[in-house]
Design a protein around this motif. Structure first.
Motif, PDB file in Angstrom:
ATOM      1  N   GLY A 112       0.826  -1.212   0.000  1.00 44.21           N
ATOM      2  CA  GLY A 112       0.000   0.000   0.000  1.00 44.21           C
ATOM      3  C   GLY A 112       0.857   1.257   0.000  1.00 44.21           C
ATOM      4  N   LEU A 113       1.885   1.281   0.849  1.00 43.10           N
ATOM      5  CA  LEU A 113       2.797   2.433   0.894  1.00 43.10           C
ATOM      6  C   LEU A 113       3.563   2.582  -0.411  1.00 43.10           C
ATOM      7  N   LEU A 114       4.029   1.470  -0.968  1.00 38.83           N
ATOM      8  CA  LEU A 114       4.749   1.503  -2.234  1.00 38.83           C
ATOM      9  C   LEU A 114       3.844   2.028  -3.351  1.00 38.83           C
ATOM     10  N   GLY A 115       2.621   1.538  -3.399  1.00 36.97           N
ATOM     11  CA  GLY A 115       1.659   2.008  -4.408  1.00 36.97           C
ATOM     12  C   GLY A 115       1.357   3.484  -4.238  1.00 36.97           C
ATOM     13  N   ALA A 116       1.171   3.929  -2.997  1.00 32.27           N
ATOM     14  CA  ALA A 116       0.906   5.347  -2.741  1.00 32.27           C
ATOM     15  C   ALA A 116       2.091   6.207  -3.175  1.00 32.27           C
ATOM     16  N   ALA A 117       3.314   5.727  -2.928  1.00 31.08           N
ATOM     17  CA  ALA A 117       4.512   6.482  -3.334  1.00 31.08           C
ATOM     18  C   ALA A 117       4.598   6.589  -4.857  1.00 31.08           C
ATOM     19  N   ILE A 118       4.302   5.489  -5.561  1.00 31.38           N
ATOM     20  CA  ILE A 118       4.352   5.518  -7.027  1.00 31.38           C
ATOM     21  C   ILE A 118       3.289   6.450  -7.586  1.00 31.38           C
ATOM     22  N   VAL A 119       2.063   6.338  -7.091  1.00 31.05           N
ATOM     23  CA  VAL A 119       0.975   7.201  -7.562  1.00 31.05           C
ATOM     24  C   VAL A 119       1.282   8.658  -7.232  1.00 31.05           C
ATOM     25  N   GLY A 120       1.764   8.906  -6.023  1.00 34.61           N
ATOM     26  CA  GLY A 120       2.091  10.284  -5.621  1.00 34.61           C
ATOM     27  C   GLY A 120       3.185  10.889  -6.491  1.00 34.61           C
ATOM     28  N   SER A 121       4.219  10.116  -6.776  1.00 37.97           N
ATOM     29  CA  SER A 121       5.304  10.652  -7.613  1.00 37.97           C
ATOM     30  C   SER A 121       4.827  10.899  -9.037  1.00 37.97           C
ATOM     31  N   TYR A 122       3.939  10.056  -9.557  1.00 35.93           N
ATOM     32  CA  TYR A 122       3.413  10.253 -10.905  1.00 35.93           C
ATOM     33  C   TYR A 122       2.572  11.533 -10.965  1.00 35.93           C
ATOM     34  N   ILE A 123       1.720  11.718  -9.956  1.00 38.84           N
ATOM     35  CA  ILE A 123       0.884  12.926  -9.922  1.00 38.84           C
ATOM     36  C   ILE A 123       1.763  14.171  -9.783  1.00 38.84           C
ATOM     37  N   PHE A 124       2.778  14.112  -8.911  1.00 39.36           N
ATOM     38  CA  PHE A 124       3.680  15.255  -8.729  1.00 39.36           C
ATOM     39  C   PHE A 124       4.419  15.585 -10.026  1.00 39.36           C
ATOM     40  N   ALA A 125       4.885  14.549 -10.748  1.00 38.82           N
ATOM     41  CA  ALA A 125       5.627  14.772 -11.992  1.00 38.82           C
ATOM     42  C   ALA A 125       4.723  15.336 -13.090  1.00 38.82           C
ATOM     43  N   ASN A 126       3.421  15.071 -13.005  1.00 44.25           N
ATOM     44  CA  ASN A 126       2.487  15.519 -14.041  1.00 44.25           C
ATOM     45  C   ASN A 126       1.461  16.509 -13.483  1.00 44.25           C
ATOM     46  N   LYS A 127       1.870  17.341 -12.517  1.00 49.71           N
ATOM     47  CA  LYS A 127       0.915  18.245 -11.869  1.00 49.71           C
ATOM     48  C   LYS A 127       0.353  19.280 -12.833  1.00 49.71           C
ATOM     49  N   SER A 128       1.049  19.544 -13.932  1.00 46.92           N
ATOM     50  CA  SER A 128       0.518  20.518 -14.891  1.00 46.92           C
ATOM     51  C   SER A 128      -0.583  19.912 -15.762  1.00 46.92           C
ATOM     52  N   ASN A 129      -0.682  18.585 -15.807  1.00 50.29           N
ATOM     53  CA  ASN A 129      -1.685  17.900 -16.632  1.00 50.29           C
ATOM     54  C   ASN A 129      -2.604  17.030 -15.762  1.00 50.29           C
ATOM     55  N   LEU A 130      -3.136  17.547 -14.693  1.00 55.80           N
ATOM     56  CA  LEU A 130      -3.942  16.739 -13.772  1.00 55.80           C
ATOM     57  C   LEU A 130      -5.204  16.190 -14.438  1.00 55.80           C
ATOM     58  N   GLY A 131      -5.769  16.911 -15.386  1.00 56.71           N
ATOM     59  CA  GLY A 131      -6.952  16.419 -16.105  1.00 56.71           C
ATOM     60  C   GLY A 131      -6.637  15.145 -16.880  1.00 56.71           C
TER      61      GLY A 131
END
Length: 191
Positions: free
Chosen positions: A13-32
């Motif tokens: 769960g923590l590993l999945g949250a870290a991966i999802v969080g890093s992906y969202i952070f890297a693509n914060k300009s394209n959240l849609g």
């Protein structure tokens, strides 16, 4: 669930949250676009889970079934190499695996319950020697057994006290037929 499984689940769960969080952070300009892709992957995941869960029902519905050809009952060989048949026992459809090595008709406790026996109230006086060792059995009498145009009454069977995946159609029933043959992947019973 034991402690090791809980720790593994928490780690994943923590590993999945870290991966999802890093992906969202890297693509914060394209959240849609990220939300759209997440929705698509979520639907794919749910579809795969649904298909896996329903695979038994789906394969049973598209697999060839038993048929009647004149005086013959024809059972096609299943993908696992066994022959299966559905009989009407005391007014209830019961699925069996054909077992020429079984001397009797053997019911699971669930099937026995469905056709009107109370497994907890039966007297388990017999012993059967199986591939998994010895199990106790209880003798029962099936009032009516129907397969296609053939109805038999007063058939003796046993209820297995042990765990079974499916009821067995043994020689006490198969012996009622004049001819039993296996030809071209078909188990044929005829009277």
């Amino acid at each position: 669930m034991n402690t090791d499984q809980i720790i593994q689940l928490a780690y994943l769960g923590l590993l999945g949250a870290a991966i999802v969080g890093s992906y969202i952070f890297a693509n914060k300009s394209n959240l849609g676009k990220v939300a759209q892709q997440a929705a698509i992957w979520g639907m794919i995941f749910v579809g795969v889970i649904a298909a896996a869960g329903l695979w038994g029902d789906i394969s049973r519905d598209i697999a060839p079934r038993q048929s009647i050809a004149g005086s013959e009952i024809v059972l096609p060989r299943a993908n696992d190499g066994h022959y299966y048949v559905t009989l009407d026992v005391n007014g209830t459809d019961v699925d069996f695996v054909v077992d020429t090595g079984a001397s009797q008709v053997v019911l699971t406790q669930d099937d026995a319950r469905r056709i009107g026996f109370a497994p907890d109230d039966l007297r388990y006086l017999g012993i059967a020697r199986t591939a998994n060792g010895q199990v106790r059995t209880a003798a029962v009498k099936l009032d009516q057994v129907t397969l296609g145009p053939y109805t038999d009454t007063g058939l003796r069977a046993t209820v297995n006290e042990g765990q079974m995946d499916m009821s067995l159609l043994g020689m006490t029933y198969l012996g009622l037929y004049d001819s039993i043959s296996i030809t071209d992947g078909k188990f044929i019973l005829s009277r």
